[in-house]
Design a protein around this motif. Sequence first.
Motif, PDB file in Angstrom:
ATOM      1  N   ASP A 106       8.173 -10.376   0.841  1.00  0.00           N
ATOM      2  CA  ASP A 106       8.927  -9.127   0.839  1.00  0.00           C
ATOM      3  C   ASP A 106       8.021  -7.925   0.586  1.00  0.00           C
ATOM      4  OD1 ASP A 106      11.189 -10.622   1.315  1.00  0.00           O
ATOM      5  OD2 ASP A 106      11.840 -10.653  -0.782  1.00  0.00           O
ATOM      6  N   ILE A 107       7.019  -8.103  -0.265  1.00  0.00           N
ATOM      7  CA  ILE A 107       6.078  -7.014  -0.560  1.00  0.00           C
ATOM      8  C   ILE A 107       5.281  -6.634   0.682  1.00  0.00           C
ATOM      9  CG2 ILE A 107       3.924  -6.494  -1.797  1.00  0.00           C
ATOM     10  CD1 ILE A 107       5.178  -8.165  -4.149  1.00  0.00           C
ATOM     11  N   LEU A 108       4.880  -7.625   1.452  1.00  0.00           N
ATOM     12  CA  LEU A 108       4.009  -7.367   2.600  1.00  0.00           C
ATOM     13  C   LEU A 108       4.740  -6.768   3.790  1.00  0.00           C
ATOM     14  CD1 LEU A 108       1.621 -10.470   2.544  1.00  0.00           C
ATOM     15  CD2 LEU A 108       1.325  -8.201   1.502  1.00  0.00           C
ATOM     16  N   LYS A 109       6.060  -6.775   3.772  1.00  0.00           N
ATOM     17  CA  LYS A 109       6.814  -6.170   4.876  1.00  0.00           C
ATOM     18  C   LYS A 109       6.437  -4.711   5.069  1.00  0.00           C
ATOM     19  CE  LYS A 109      10.915  -9.156   4.715  1.00  0.00           C
ATOM     20  NZ  LYS A 109      12.366  -9.232   4.392  1.00  0.00           N
ATOM     21  N   SER A 110       6.130  -4.027   3.980  1.00  0.00           N
ATOM     22  CA  SER A 110       5.803  -2.597   4.068  1.00  0.00           C
ATOM     23  C   SER A 110       4.410  -2.346   4.630  1.00  0.00           C
ATOM     24  CB  SER A 110       5.915  -1.945   2.682  1.00  0.00           C
ATOM     25  OG  SER A 110       4.929  -2.474   1.794  1.00  0.00           O
ATOM     26  N   LEU A 111       3.606  -3.410   4.795  1.00  0.00           N
ATOM     27  CA  LEU A 111       2.227  -3.243   5.266  1.00  0.00           C
ATOM     28  C   LEU A 111       2.024  -3.716   6.702  1.00  0.00           C
ATOM     29  CD1 LEU A 111       0.266  -4.514   2.130  1.00  0.00           C
ATOM     30  CD2 LEU A 111       0.893  -2.161   2.716  1.00  0.00           C
ATOM     31  N   ARG A 112       3.073  -4.269   7.311  1.00  0.00           N
ATOM     32  CA  ARG A 112       2.908  -4.849   8.645  1.00  0.00           C
ATOM     33  C   ARG A 112       2.489  -3.816   9.687  1.00  0.00           C
ATOM     34  NH1 ARG A 112       4.589  -9.979   9.726  1.00  0.00           N
ATOM     35  NH2 ARG A 112       5.592 -11.123   8.043  1.00  0.00           N
ATOM     36  N   SER A 113       2.898  -2.574   9.512  1.00  0.00           N
ATOM     37  CA  SER A 113       2.508  -1.536  10.466  1.00  0.00           C
ATOM     38  C   SER A 113       1.172  -0.888  10.100  1.00  0.00           C
ATOM     39  CB  SER A 113       3.595  -0.457  10.549  1.00  0.00           C
ATOM     40  OG  SER A 113       3.782   0.163   9.289  1.00  0.00           O
ATOM     41  N   THR A 114       0.632  -1.225   8.943  1.00  0.00           N
ATOM     42  CA  THR A 114      -0.622  -0.626   8.481  1.00  0.00           C
ATOM     43  C   THR A 114      -1.832  -1.473   8.856  1.00  0.00           C
ATOM     44  OG1 THR A 114       0.555   0.328   6.589  1.00  0.00           O
ATOM     45  CG2 THR A 114      -1.843   0.255   6.445  1.00  0.00           C
ATOM     46  N   PHE A 115      -1.685  -2.798   8.819  1.00  0.00           N
ATOM     47  CA  PHE A 115      -2.808  -3.700   9.056  1.00  0.00           C
ATOM     48  C   PHE A 115      -2.525  -4.648  10.221  1.00  0.00           C
ATOM     49  CE2 PHE A 115      -3.039  -2.592   4.540  1.00  0.00           C
ATOM     50  CZ  PHE A 115      -4.352  -2.123   4.465  1.00  0.00           C
ATOM     51  N   ASP A 116      -3.545  -4.857  11.052  1.00  0.00           N
ATOM     52  CA  ASP A 116      -3.445  -5.850  12.124  1.00  0.00           C
ATOM     53  C   ASP A 116      -3.485  -7.258  11.553  1.00  0.00           C
ATOM     54  OD1 ASP A 116      -3.472  -3.903  14.225  1.00  0.00           O
ATOM     55  OD2 ASP A 116      -5.639  -3.711  13.962  1.00  0.00           O
ATOM     56  N   HIS A 117      -4.326  -7.443  10.528  1.00  0.00           N
ATOM     57  CA  HIS A 117      -4.502  -8.768   9.925  1.00  0.00           C
ATOM     58  C   HIS A 117      -4.458  -8.662   8.409  1.00  0.00           C
ATOM     59  CE1 HIS A 117      -5.628 -11.025  13.562  1.00  0.00           C
ATOM     60  NE2 HIS A 117      -6.180  -9.888  13.953  1.00  0.00           N
ATOM     61  N   ILE A 118      -3.752  -9.590   7.792  1.00  0.00           N
ATOM     62  CA  ILE A 118      -3.736  -9.736   6.339  1.00  0.00           C
ATOM     63  C   ILE A 118      -4.151 -11.164   6.023  1.00  0.00           C
ATOM     64  CG2 ILE A 118      -2.307  -9.721   4.259  1.00  0.00           C
ATOM     65  CD1 ILE A 118      -0.501  -7.647   5.607  1.00  0.00           C
ATOM     66  N   LEU A 119      -5.217 -11.309   5.245  1.00  0.00           N
ATOM     67  CA  LEU A 119      -5.741 -12.615   4.858  1.00  0.00           C
ATOM     68  C   LEU A 119      -5.487 -12.836   3.376  1.00  0.00           C
ATOM     69  CD1 LEU A 119      -9.247 -12.452   6.633  1.00  0.00           C
ATOM     70  CD2 LEU A 119      -7.081 -13.298   7.574  1.00  0.00           C
ATOM     71  N   ILE A 120      -4.947 -14.004   3.033  1.00  0.00           N
ATOM     72  CA  ILE A 120      -4.603 -14.308   1.640  1.00  0.00           C
ATOM     73  C   ILE A 120      -5.486 -15.438   1.134  1.00  0.00           C
ATOM     74  CG2 ILE A 120      -2.768 -14.871   0.023  1.00  0.00           C
ATOM     75  CD1 ILE A 120      -0.747 -14.115   2.227  1.00  0.00           C
ATOM     76  N   ASP A 121      -6.310 -15.141   0.144  1.00  0.00           N
ATOM     77  CA  ASP A 121      -7.157 -16.144  -0.497  1.00  0.00           C
ATOM     78  C   ASP A 121      -6.358 -16.811  -1.611  1.00  0.00           C
ATOM     79  OD1 ASP A 121      -9.366 -17.643  -1.314  1.00  0.00           O
ATOM     80  OD2 ASP A 121     -10.101 -16.061  -2.640  1.00  0.00           O
ATOM     81  N   CYS A 122      -6.051 -18.090  -1.441  1.00  0.00           N
ATOM     82  CA  CYS A 122      -5.168 -18.802  -2.376  1.00  0.00           C
ATOM     83  C   CYS A 122      -5.944 -19.483  -3.497  1.00  0.00           C
ATOM     84  CB  CYS A 122      -4.349 -19.855  -1.623  1.00  0.00           C
ATOM     85  SG  CYS A 122      -3.254 -19.153  -0.380  1.00  0.00           S
ATOM     86  N   PRO A 123      -5.296 -19.708  -4.640  1.00  0.00           N
ATOM     87  CA  PRO A 123      -5.941 -20.432  -5.745  1.00  0.00           C
ATOM     88  C   PRO A 123      -6.030 -21.924  -5.442  1.00  0.00           C
ATOM     89  CG  PRO A 123      -3.671 -19.936  -6.298  1.00  0.00           C
ATOM     90  CD  PRO A 123      -3.944 -19.245  -4.994  1.00  0.00           C
ATOM     91  N   PRO A 124      -6.876 -22.647  -6.166  1.00  0.00           N
ATOM     92  CA  PRO A 124      -7.029 -24.094  -5.939  1.00  0.00           C
ATOM     93  C   PRO A 124      -5.925 -24.904  -6.607  1.00  0.00           C
ATOM     94  CG  PRO A 124      -8.541 -23.389  -7.638  1.00  0.00           C
ATOM     95  CD  PRO A 124      -7.857 -22.132  -7.145  1.00  0.00           C
ATOM     96  N   SER A 125      -4.702 -24.661  -6.193  1.00  0.00           N
ATOM     97  CA  SER A 125      -3.552 -25.392  -6.730  1.00  0.00           C
ATOM     98  C   SER A 125      -2.396 -25.193  -5.766  1.00  0.00           C
ATOM     99  CB  SER A 125      -3.160 -24.868  -8.115  1.00  0.00           C
ATOM    100  OG  SER A 125      -2.605 -23.573  -8.010  1.00  0.00           O
TER     101      SER A 125
END
Length: 251
Positions: A106-125
């Motif tokens: 839901d937070i990232l919905k506001s950024l979809r028009s700002t960035f072509d790509h969003i990469l999420i670095d996840c924790p080791p779990s």
Amino acid sequence: MITAIANQKGGVAKTTSTIALGGLLSEGNSCLLIDLDPQGNLTTGVGITLADDQPTVYDVLTKRAHVKEVIVSTSFGFSVLPANEILAQAEKDLANHDDRFLLLRDILKSLRSTFDHILIDCPPSMGLLTANALCAANTLVIPVQCQFFAVKGLEGLLKTIDTVKKRLNPHLQVLGVLPTMAEPNTLMTQDVLKTLRSELNGIRVFNPVPKSVKFPESNYAGAPINRYANEWRLVQPYRDVARELMILQEG
């Protein structure tokens, strides 16, 4: 295009891969890297030093700050949503939230028009933070170290992905598995690659990223690998992944 880089095992080059892909994608696209690991290695790995009172992704998830107020620009062409050790508190703080698995989406919905790509670095779990990444993502890249036990752990991860697809994010697709820290002349690496290609039915196995001291050096220097040591053999495997992400984004 939102891409999670995930594996429940640590030490498989998730952060290094996220930074490398961000460096390549930002050559011609707007790109945001999200540090979703309480270790904050992505944040420090691109040269960001957080002030004591500087808001982070934790403040965004807990609605203490708006996401656009927390994003940090870098000299590499990509932006970063930073993290530090306080993010570990999020698992507890958000556990009873009704939409706890969908907060990041839901937070990232506001950024979809700002960035072509969003990469999420996840924790080791496979906890709440990783679940949020998988629910927010369109696609998933799975780095796997070229060692026996790293391959064995894939079964549990793939089961989790199936559960997420069935219950929370039916649009999530696995772009592929990215073998990392490969030593092509060793039997271990050869066996791991053979096992991946034979057992992962329908899942792409990318060309392996070779083991090199240049990767930890680039993290220490706070720069993506294509800026620190633009050697073809180190960068090309990541360029292959970036090209597939761009194809998906354009499609």
